[in-house]
Design an enzyme around this catalytic site. Structure first.
Site, PDB file in Angstrom:
ATOM      1  N   CYS A  98       0.790  -1.242   0.000  1.00  0.00           N
ATOM      2  CA  CYS A  98       0.000   0.000   0.000  1.00  0.00           C
ATOM      3  C   CYS A  98       0.815   1.283   0.000  1.00  0.00           C
ATOM      4  O   CYS A  98       0.712   2.100  -0.914  1.00  0.00           O
ATOM      5  CB  CYS A  98      -0.937  -0.001   1.208  1.00  0.00           C
ATOM      6  N   HIS A 101      -2.139   7.051   4.046  1.00  0.00           N
ATOM      7  CA  HIS A 101      -1.153   5.981   4.255  1.00  0.00           C
ATOM      8  C   HIS A 101       0.278   6.352   3.868  1.00  0.00           C
ATOM      9  O   HIS A 101       1.061   5.487   3.466  1.00  0.00           O
ATOM     10  CB  HIS A 101      -1.584   4.696   3.538  1.00  0.00           C
TER      11      HIS A 101
END
Length: 327
Positions: free
Chosen positions: A61, A116
């Site tokens: 991610c 993130h």
């Protein structure tokens, strides 16, 4: 129809809407052979371009998102793994994001959804070139999962079932408020990452389990974005991109490709990629050339007339692939 009063006219810098899913497989959309119902995304493919060999440079991610927003491999940006709630660092602060690149051309920008790339204030989107932010700082399997507006926590633990409709509402509001000036919207969906969820409107409705529910709700969201652009006569002035950060994890499909999220086999790195820009990208284009997330920053910078960052880029300008103007 003719542009609505106040909408910036054709020939000016295009708006950019960049949508990215979390853990969506390369074969999870109808236009890529899935049985899931994704009519809005299928329409994007019909009215724009669909890539068949588009990859993420990193099958995890944070690293994937760093490469997407900087045009550089994550080893250059200091994003070698995944950031967690207890992480005290984030993507290197001396990196230049796509939002910062477009800011030089007076683009209004907003990040919505999963970030993130660091959760401390100095790493959040509003410290990395975005004018505003609404979303969660990391994946839905991490706890607590705060909802943040700009740099302020507005919910200590977000309602995971309502993330997609909340993101969509914010995105529609941002487009409506930005219609008279060039804008950049980065919309990062939290699903179909596990634990997968969907709002009551979609839960149990796909007949393909919770994974199908989440994907079909994302498709609905894309439809809302496209409808907002059309309602404001902005479809001729907006580049719309849809993709995923990497291949599927436990659910989802990579088609006939070997590997999944976390692996460098094609199934882990191949992702769907759709691009639409009315009267610029030829409708129904199927592009078999190789491309990747690294190419987005140099391509968008070129299309918007912005200067690329001074640091070396690992991506290339693929505007000719998108527009069909190959040398």
């Amino acid at each position: 129809g003719s542009p609505a009063k106040g909408a910036h006219p054709p020939g000016t810098r295009p708006n950019v809407v960049l949508m990215i899913c979390d853990d969506l497989g390369s074969a999870d959309l109808g236009c890529y052979g899935s049985k899931l119902k994704t009519p809005n995304l299928d329409r994007m493919a019909k009215e724009g371009a669909r890539f068949t060999r588009y990859n993420t440079p990193h099958p995890i991610c944070s690293a994937s998102r760093a490469s997407l927003l900087t045009g550089r491999y994550s080893t250059r940006t200091g994003t070698r793994s995944v950031y967690f709630p207890q992480s005290t660092d984030g993507m290197n602060l001396d990196e230049t994001t796509l939002a910062e690149v477009l800011h030089q051309k007076s683009y209004r920008s907003m990040c919505i959804g999963k970030w993130h790339l660091g959760s401390l204030p100095e790493y959040l989107p509003t410290s990395r070139g975005f004018d505003s932010y609404f979303g969660v700082p990391y994946s839905v399997d991490m706890r607590p999962l705060p909802m943040i507006r700009d740099k302020k926590v507005i919910e200590e633990n977000a309602d995971r079932s309502m993330l997609t409709p909340q993101y969509t509402e914010e995105a529609v509001r941002f487009i409506e408020a930005s219609r008279t000036e060039p804008f950049f919207l980065y919309l990062a969906y939290s699903y179909p990452h596990i634990p997968i969820n969907a709002s009551p409107r979609f839960k149990g409705k796909s007949k393909q389990g919770i994974y199908g529910d989440a994907v079909e709700e994302i498709d609905w969201s894309v439809g809302q974005i496209l409808a907002t652009l059309e309602r404001n006569h902005l479809e001729e002035h907006t580049l719309v991109i849809f993709t995923s950060d990497h291949g599927p994890w436990y659910q989802g499909s990579a088609g006939a490709l070997r590997g999944r999220k976390g692996t460098t086999y094609e199934g882990g790195c191949r992702v769907p990629f759709l691009a639409q820009w009315k009267n610029v990208i030829p409708p129904g284009s199927v592009i078999n050339d190789a491309a990747s997330h690294l190419d987005i920053l140099p391509t968008v910078a070129s299309l918007c007339g912005a200067d690329a960052p001074s640091k070396p880029l690992d991506g290339v300008n693929i505007a000719d692939l998108l527009t069909g103007h190959r040398p």
